[in-house]
Design a protein around this motif. Sequence first.
Motif, PDB file in Angstrom:
ATOM      1  N   LYS A 117       0.832  -1.207   0.000  1.00  0.00           N
ATOM      2  CA  LYS A 117       0.000   0.000   0.000  1.00  0.00           C
ATOM      3  C   LYS A 117       0.867   1.257   0.000  1.00  0.00           C
ATOM      4  O   LYS A 117       0.599   2.210  -0.743  1.00  0.00           O
ATOM      5  N   GLN A 121       0.852   4.062  -2.949  1.00  0.00           N
ATOM      6  CA  GLN A 121       0.468   5.427  -2.594  1.00  0.00           C
ATOM      7  C   GLN A 121       1.592   6.409  -2.899  1.00  0.00           C
ATOM      8  O   GLN A 121       1.348   7.531  -3.368  1.00  0.00           O
ATOM      9  N   ASP A 125       1.378   9.645  -5.307  1.00  0.00           N
ATOM     10  CA  ASP A 125       1.673  10.985  -4.793  1.00  0.00           C
ATOM     11  C   ASP A 125       2.644  11.748  -5.692  1.00  0.00           C
ATOM     12  O   ASP A 125       2.751  12.976  -5.584  1.00  0.00           O
ATOM     13  N   PRO A 207      -4.856   2.058  -1.354  1.00  0.00           N
ATOM     14  CA  PRO A 207      -5.081   2.842  -2.571  1.00  0.00           C
ATOM     15  C   PRO A 207      -5.451   1.998  -3.783  1.00  0.00           C
ATOM     16  O   PRO A 207      -5.372   2.477  -4.916  1.00  0.00           O
TER      17      PRO A 207
END
Length: 517
Positions: A117, A121, A125, A207
Amino acid sequence: MSNVIQCPTWHDISKMITDDDVREMKNHGLDLRCYEQVSALAHKIYYYLGYKLMPPGRSWSDAQITTYNNWLINDMPKDAAHQAQIIDERNAALATADRRVRKDINQLDSTEKEKLKDAFQWLMDQDPKTEADYNPNALCYFSLAAKHWYPVPTFCQHHIYGYLPWHRWQMLDFEDALRSAPGCQDVTLPYWNIETGEFPQLISEPPFKDYTFPINVYPDYYDPPTDIGKQGTTTERNSSFQGSNVVNQCINNARTAPKFSQYNGITNYKYDSSSHIMRAHDRGHVGSGKTMANQDIAAFDPMFWFFHCNWDRLWWEWQSSRNATDLEGFKETLESCDDQKWLIDPQMSISDPFSKKNSDSIDITQLEITYTRPEETLEKVKDFPLPLAIGPSWRDQNDGQSTLSTFTIAKENLNRVSLRVKGVNRIKVPGSFWVVLYLGGEEVGRDAFFQSTFSGNCENCVAQAKVNFDFVFDRSHLTDVEGNPKEIKVEVISAITDEVMPFDAIGNPTINIRMLH
């Protein structure tokens, strides 16, 4: 033998060999009662079994061939003790090897889940905030997913020989990117074992649950059929997976294919309509949801990576069962010199944008990759009911044909019908689509084709514009209980817009029916 044995030993294999088989092969210097001799030639024997060239005059049933194939996949155990030893050695090798161990997503422990995860993520980002910020080579989720199709430049690698090598490189490229996230240097991509027929629980959590497009995917001069892919829109996925029956049948047929062309679904650089791994792939994409069904944007759905990691695992499983885990062994599964151009030709064997050779993708041990066995063994995978009408396997392609000018067919053999939807011009269909067969108003079969919404811009797609779809069913279903003929209806439906495509708008395909025997 009517049932497939999922984890057979030599004891099970030897029971399928008759005394007549033993006498016949002794004339050729092979003792079929000797485990050592049979296991030494096991892959070559499979070639003759798979093409039903032996035993002479009495080919094995599909269940027997699949059982033999399962024996190969599981490293040809001699007995239960040897089987346990093989499993222990495999597990020990995984524990000590300095490799990327890709697991069933349902096998991940809590630490592995959190690290995965974090890596996803972190990549998300890094995404561009404006279109001016977009860099196709940037280390961010958007740019990595874009390599599959849009934004431009596009790299169409479907329905051609290089489909599997290209996606193997794509999985490695994405996995390397995940490992760039702080603290995630040893993260590996898990795979979704699609044969379970259920989405894994983990993909319902952020996500992985969905992805919001930070900028527009499509160029300004394209008018996409839906809004998905525009800045601020979110990927869409079905609440449950649709189509496990056809997917599983195609996977099982592909597992038993002796040659790569039958496994991959490409013959003489053309996509064929039999049951193979690419057909399973297409059906899996379209059965997963609106985003996964759209080649333009499929890779933006986070589940795409687990989905495609599984196709890579299945290819390696097949390679291992065919003694095709290095380049020379793999070449033995190719059927002609022409087949090798995509593999070794300096111009045709490069997988862009990765700048990798297809030939270098064959041996994943050289890439330091290995796969664990699925959490659910083959015995536990759900036995999904097959639809009434399903496509034939590659072994069925000669049914309904005769090399004799005069012959008869036994009445009891006149029980199956093959219906082919021939010549669908896929360039005329905006994106992926369903082909649905109805008998007497009831849906009895559904197949799918995965493609871009603008396939006319792809040279490979244009070169293979016409595609066929096969359905096989018992001929008794052509009539009702009173013996009256049922109406036969075929619809071609866009998987993107749900629009039913008129036949005169998609090249006027024909519906051909023949008896099988």
